[in-house]
Design a protein around this motif. Structure first.
Motif, PDB file in Angstrom:
ATOM      1  N   GLU A 100       3.128  14.350 -11.496  1.00 52.82           N
ATOM      2  CA  GLU A 100       2.924  13.066 -12.150  1.00 52.82           C
ATOM      3  C   GLU A 100       3.401  11.944 -11.249  1.00 52.82           C
ATOM      4  O   GLU A 100       4.303  12.123 -10.435  1.00 52.82           O
ATOM      5  N   LEU A 101       2.812  10.813 -11.437  1.00 58.62           N
ATOM      6  CA  LEU A 101       3.293   9.629 -10.729  1.00 58.62           C
ATOM      7  C   LEU A 101       4.681   9.290 -11.241  1.00 58.62           C
ATOM      8  O   LEU A 101       4.951   9.369 -12.438  1.00 58.62           O
ATOM      9  N   GLU A 102       5.549   8.919 -10.333  1.00 60.54           N
ATOM     10  CA  GLU A 102       6.898   8.534 -10.728  1.00 60.54           C
ATOM     11  C   GLU A 102       6.996   7.020 -10.673  1.00 60.54           C
ATOM     12  O   GLU A 102       6.739   6.414  -9.651  1.00 60.54           O
ATOM     13  N   ILE A 103       7.372   6.432 -11.782  1.00 61.14           N
ATOM     14  CA  ILE A 103       7.446   4.982 -11.861  1.00 61.14           C
ATOM     15  C   ILE A 103       8.677   4.457 -11.132  1.00 61.14           C
ATOM     16  O   ILE A 103       8.595   3.525 -10.366  1.00 61.14           O
ATOM     17  N   ASN A 104       9.808   5.064 -11.361  1.00 66.07           N
ATOM     18  CA  ASN A 104      11.052   4.555 -10.769  1.00 66.07           C
ATOM     19  C   ASN A 104      11.550   5.488  -9.670  1.00 66.07           C
ATOM     20  O   ASN A 104      12.665   5.988  -9.719  1.00 66.07           O
ATOM     21  N   LYS A 105      10.719   5.743  -8.706  1.00 68.09           N
ATOM     22  CA  LYS A 105      11.100   6.598  -7.583  1.00 68.09           C
ATOM     23  C   LYS A 105      12.272   5.977  -6.833  1.00 68.09           C
ATOM     24  O   LYS A 105      12.183   4.847  -6.392  1.00 68.09           O
ATOM     25  N   PRO A 106      13.339   6.702  -6.618  1.00 66.92           N
ATOM     26  CA  PRO A 106      14.444   6.101  -5.896  1.00 66.92           C
ATOM     27  C   PRO A 106      14.133   5.855  -4.427  1.00 66.92           C
ATOM     28  O   PRO A 106      14.537   4.862  -3.868  1.00 66.92           O
ATOM     29  N   LYS A 107      13.446   6.797  -3.811  1.00 68.25           N
ATOM     30  CA  LYS A 107      13.098   6.616  -2.401  1.00 68.25           C
ATOM     31  C   LYS A 107      11.585   6.617  -2.284  1.00 68.25           C
ATOM     32  O   LYS A 107      10.915   7.501  -2.773  1.00 68.25           O
ATOM     33  N   ASP A 108      11.074   5.631  -1.597  1.00 73.77           N
ATOM     34  CA  ASP A 108       9.628   5.534  -1.423  1.00 73.77           C
ATOM     35  C   ASP A 108       9.325   5.665   0.055  1.00 73.77           C
ATOM     36  O   ASP A 108       9.918   4.989   0.870  1.00 73.77           O
ATOM     37  N   ASN A 109       8.387   6.554   0.381  1.00 73.71           N
ATOM     38  CA  ASN A 109       8.062   6.760   1.789  1.00 73.71           C
ATOM     39  C   ASN A 109       7.104   5.708   2.322  1.00 73.71           C
ATOM     40  O   ASN A 109       6.818   5.687   3.503  1.00 73.71           O
ATOM     41  N   LYS A 110       6.605   4.841   1.469  1.00 66.71           N
ATOM     42  CA  LYS A 110       5.728   3.758   1.907  1.00 66.71           C
ATOM     43  C   LYS A 110       6.553   2.526   2.211  1.00 66.71           C
ATOM     44  O   LYS A 110       7.309   2.052   1.376  1.00 66.71           O
ATOM     45  N   THR A 111       6.377   1.998   3.399  1.00 67.82           N
ATOM     46  CA  THR A 111       7.089   0.766   3.750  1.00 67.82           C
ATOM     47  C   THR A 111       6.272  -0.431   3.271  1.00 67.82           C
ATOM     48  O   THR A 111       5.088  -0.303   2.942  1.00 67.82           O
ATOM     49  N   LEU A 112       6.915  -1.582   3.255  1.00 67.81           N
ATOM     50  CA  LEU A 112       6.210  -2.804   2.875  1.00 67.81           C
ATOM     51  C   LEU A 112       5.053  -3.059   3.838  1.00 67.81           C
ATOM     52  O   LEU A 112       3.985  -3.512   3.424  1.00 67.81           O
ATOM     53  N   ILE A 113       5.261  -2.751   5.107  1.00 68.53           N
ATOM     54  CA  ILE A 113       4.202  -2.968   6.098  1.00 68.53           C
ATOM     55  C   ILE A 113       3.001  -2.073   5.812  1.00 68.53           C
ATOM     56  O   ILE A 113       1.856  -2.523   5.876  1.00 68.53           O
ATOM     57  N   SER A 114       3.242  -0.802   5.460  1.00 68.37           N
ATOM     58  CA  SER A 114       2.105   0.092   5.190  1.00 68.37           C
ATOM     59  C   SER A 114       1.346  -0.335   3.940  1.00 68.37           C
ATOM     60  O   SER A 114       0.120  -0.221   3.880  1.00 68.37           O
ATOM     61  N   VAL A 115       2.052  -0.854   2.934  1.00 69.23           N
ATOM     62  CA  VAL A 115       1.377  -1.372   1.733  1.00 69.23           C
ATOM     63  C   VAL A 115       0.502  -2.566   2.109  1.00 69.23           C
ATOM     64  O   VAL A 115      -0.650  -2.670   1.679  1.00 69.23           O
ATOM     65  N   CYS A 116       1.038  -3.442   2.952  1.00 69.66           N
ATOM     66  CA  CYS A 116       0.295  -4.627   3.394  1.00 69.66           C
ATOM     67  C   CYS A 116      -0.926  -4.220   4.227  1.00 69.66           C
ATOM     68  O   CYS A 116      -2.026  -4.744   4.037  1.00 69.66           O
ATOM     69  N   VAL A 117      -0.746  -3.249   5.122  1.00 70.64           N
ATOM     70  CA  VAL A 117      -1.855  -2.796   5.978  1.00 70.64           C
ATOM     71  C   VAL A 117      -2.958  -2.148   5.142  1.00 70.64           C
ATOM     72  O   VAL A 117      -4.145  -2.391   5.366  1.00 70.64           O
TER      73      VAL A 117
END
Length: 194
Positions: A100-117
């Motif tokens: 399942e998707l985790e809403i409040n994941k403590p650690k996210d492997n996606k950086t802000l830069i990768s989300v922006c890209v």
């Protein structure tokens, strides 16, 4: 009379731009999903990436790629197919995620830069934007304009500002529903697959 006609054309441009931006597309879905699952900050970064993805369309319009695409149906079709393939690739990645998707994941492997890209890539291959900037935008330039390039740049920047503002609103509103989504496994699964 010429001034009134020019003002009417610009007003038409603003209204049309607002409608184009408000219509949910891939950028809105991307921003909303980040608002739902990662929070308001990540949704703002996603909105920024999607907005920056407009820049290549502006450059193409300024460089006269509209004429090339209009003359070559095959090039335009290849461009659209690349956009669809990238979206299918991203959709498959989300659809096939295990668990399942985790809403409040403590650690996210996606950086802000990768989300922006990712947001940038989504909009760079967005056929709706291609059509708007390469075929539709030039129609709002009055024939008697002395510096059409300047007007295209100004209108494009206005379109980008509208896009960023509205996408941020979509993302922040979506982030307000995080608790509801977090408390319902069925809603999480539906949202992931949607």
């Amino acid at each position: 009379l010429v001034y009134v006609m020019s003002t009417m054309m610009l007003l038409d441009f603003y209204i049309t731009s607002l409608i184009v931006v408000l219509i949910p597309g891939t950028g809105v879905i991307y921003t909303v999903s980040h608002g739902l699952f990662k929070g308001p900050l990540i949704s703002i970064v996603a909105a920024l990436g999607c907005t920056l993805g407009i820049l290549p369309h502006i450059m193409a319009s300024l460089l006269g790629l509209a004429a090339v695409l209009q003359a070559s149906f095959i090039i335009f079709q290849i461009f659209k197919i690349l956009g669809v393939l990238y979206l299918l690739y991203m959709a498959w990645g989300i659809w096939s995620e295990s668990g399942e998707l985790e809403i409040n994941k403590p650690k996210d492997n996606k950086t802000l830069i990768s989300v922006c890209v990712e947001g940038f890539l989504i909009n760079i291959l967005n056929p709706k934007l291609s059509i708007f900037f390469l075929a539709f935008l030039p129609q709002f330039i009055p024939k008697d304009t002395q510096d059409p390039m300047y007007l295209i740049i100004v209108m494009s920047l206005i379109f980008m500002a509208m896009t960023f503002g509205i996408f941020v609103i979509y993302g922040i509103v979506a982030s307000q529903f995080r608790t509801y989504v977090a408390n319902s496994p069925k809603v999480r699964q539906w949202a992931q697959r949607s």
